[in-house]
Enzyme design. Structure first.
Site, PDB file in Angstrom:
ATOM      1  N   ASP A 176       0.809  -1.218   0.000  1.00  0.00           N
ATOM      2  CA  ASP A 176       0.000   0.000   0.000  1.00  0.00           C
ATOM      3  C   ASP A 176       0.846   1.274   0.000  1.00  0.00           C
ATOM      4  O   ASP A 176       2.004   1.269   0.405  1.00  0.00           O
ATOM      5  CB  ASP A 176      -0.889   0.026   1.247  1.00  0.00           C
ATOM      6  CG  ASP A 176      -2.067  -0.923   1.141  1.00  0.00           C
ATOM      7  OD1 ASP A 176      -2.038  -1.800   0.262  1.00  0.00           O
ATOM      8  OD2 ASP A 176      -3.005  -0.786   1.954  1.00  0.00           O
ATOM      9  N   HIS A 227      -5.116   9.437  -0.114  1.00  0.00           N
ATOM     10  CA  HIS A 227      -5.075   8.589   1.094  1.00  0.00           C
ATOM     11  C   HIS A 227      -5.993   9.164   2.164  1.00  0.00           C
ATOM     12  O   HIS A 227      -5.603   9.361   3.315  1.00  0.00           O
ATOM     13  CB  HIS A 227      -3.639   8.448   1.624  1.00  0.00           C
ATOM     14  CG  HIS A 227      -3.472   7.229   2.494  1.00  0.00           C
ATOM     15  ND1 HIS A 227      -3.726   7.224   3.839  1.00  0.00           N
ATOM     16  CD2 HIS A 227      -3.111   5.959   2.187  1.00  0.00           C
ATOM     17  CE1 HIS A 227      -3.511   6.012   4.335  1.00  0.00           C
ATOM     18  NE2 HIS A 227      -3.144   5.225   3.340  1.00  0.00           N
ATOM     19  N   HIS A 257       3.559  -2.122   3.199  1.00  0.00           N
ATOM     20  CA  HIS A 257       3.536  -0.768   2.638  1.00  0.00           C
ATOM     21  C   HIS A 257       4.848  -0.502   1.915  1.00  0.00           C
ATOM     22  O   HIS A 257       5.920  -0.663   2.505  1.00  0.00           O
ATOM     23  CB  HIS A 257       3.333   0.278   3.742  1.00  0.00           C
ATOM     24  CG  HIS A 257       1.996   0.199   4.399  1.00  0.00           C
ATOM     25  ND1 HIS A 257       1.679  -0.757   5.342  1.00  0.00           N
ATOM     26  CD2 HIS A 257       0.872   0.952   4.234  1.00  0.00           C
ATOM     27  CE1 HIS A 257       0.426  -0.582   5.725  1.00  0.00           C
ATOM     28  NE2 HIS A 257      -0.088   0.439   5.071  1.00  0.00           N
TER      29      HIS A 257
HETATM   30 ZN   LIG Z   1      -2.802   3.176   3.048  1.00  0.00          ZN
END
Ligand SMILES: [Zn+2]
Length: 285
Positions: free
Chosen positions: A106, A161, A254
């Protein structure tokens, strides 16, 4: 003592004729409505700004700076993550009998960490899903291109985001999803399909689920949270996967949103370990 004329004036002030009473009442109502309109317009403007695309949101380095409200919302112990429905956890069964896991990354793309992750995935022939932030994708179109060209899938993770996206009015919500989806899809000619949508911080709402599905994107959750974004150390990230992985797992990493050296190193250790355990890598269903 008051003169008769002063008495009349005083009486009119204390008990004004009806015409003045009405005027006073209407003025008061007008003021309240005016204040309400200004407050609502301001709220709406903030929401529009929060959801609109803009180069100012992305930092020059391309690393998205988390907003002040992001971190506490994610890390606050009292805030439970919303329940993830089983539909978001299903993983495509493969033709082999091997158990599968889906790797997801992500908050990228990031021009430092995403290439390192891609190199590792290529080394182990591991497909993965990248949930990209629209502003980041627009700033690093070459990364978006490389991710797809190397056989990975793209996932919409909103334009900015925005973890409150599920609580916006539907038109603003739609804009967050569409801008981001378009910024990913139009890197390709013809535009590529975007298979998934993942709500920032897992902040799902029923309407957000519905809206992402309506635009052809599957709501994508996770079942193993490495908490790598907290930078807990490589061992902690590796152990979180070793302890929680299961057939059909969707693992959350991430590759953007902050320093991700720990994530890269953890992935370097985990890919061979997962293979040794018999896992095949696949996409979420
Ligand atoms: Zn995120």
């Amino acid at each position: 003592m008051l003169t008769p004329r002063q008495r009349i004036i005083l009486r009119q002030i204390v008990s004004p004729p009806y015409i003045y009473r009405w005027a006073g009442l209407l003025t008061t109502v007008g003021l309240i409505v005016g204040v309400a309109v200004v407050v609502l317009a301001d709220t709406r403007t903030s929401a529009v700004l929060a959801t609109s695309a803009g180069p100012a949101v992305a930092s020059p380095s391309g690393i998205r700076a988390r907003t002040a409200e992001d971190a506490p919302a994610r890390g606050m112990p009292g805030v439970a993550r919303p329940a993830i429905t089983s539909t978001r956890l299903t993983v495509t069964s493969t033709t082999t009998e091997r158990p599968t896991v889906a790797l997801t990354f992500d908050d990228g793309p990031n021009n430092v960490y995403t290439p390192q992750v891609l190199d590792l995935l290529a080394q182990y022939r591991a497909p993965a899903t990248f949930c990209m932030v629209g502003n980041q994708a627009a700033a690093h179109t070459e990364m978006v291109h490389r991710v797809a060209a190397e056989g990975h899938r793209l996932c919409d993770h909103t334009m900015t985001h925005d973890a409150t996206v599920g609580y916006h009015e539907t038109d603003l919500m739609g804009r967050q999803l569409d801008f981001s989806r378009t910024s990913l899809a139009t890197v390709f000619d013809p535009p590529a399909p975007i298979d998934y949508f993942r709500a920032p911080e897992g902040a799902w709402t029923p309407i957000l689920d519905e809206m992402s599905a309506r635009t052809g994107m599957r709501p994508l959750g996770w079942s193993v949270d490495t908490l790598d974004w907290t930078q807990p150390g490589v061992d902690a990230i590796v152990n979180s996967v070793k302890q929680s992985v299961h057939p059909g797992a969707i693992i959350l990493f991430h590759d953007g949103g902050g320093p991700r050296e720990q994530t890269v190193e953890a992935v370097r250790q985990l890919l061979p370990w997962l293979q040794e355990q018999g896992y095949a890598f696949t996409f979420p269903n």
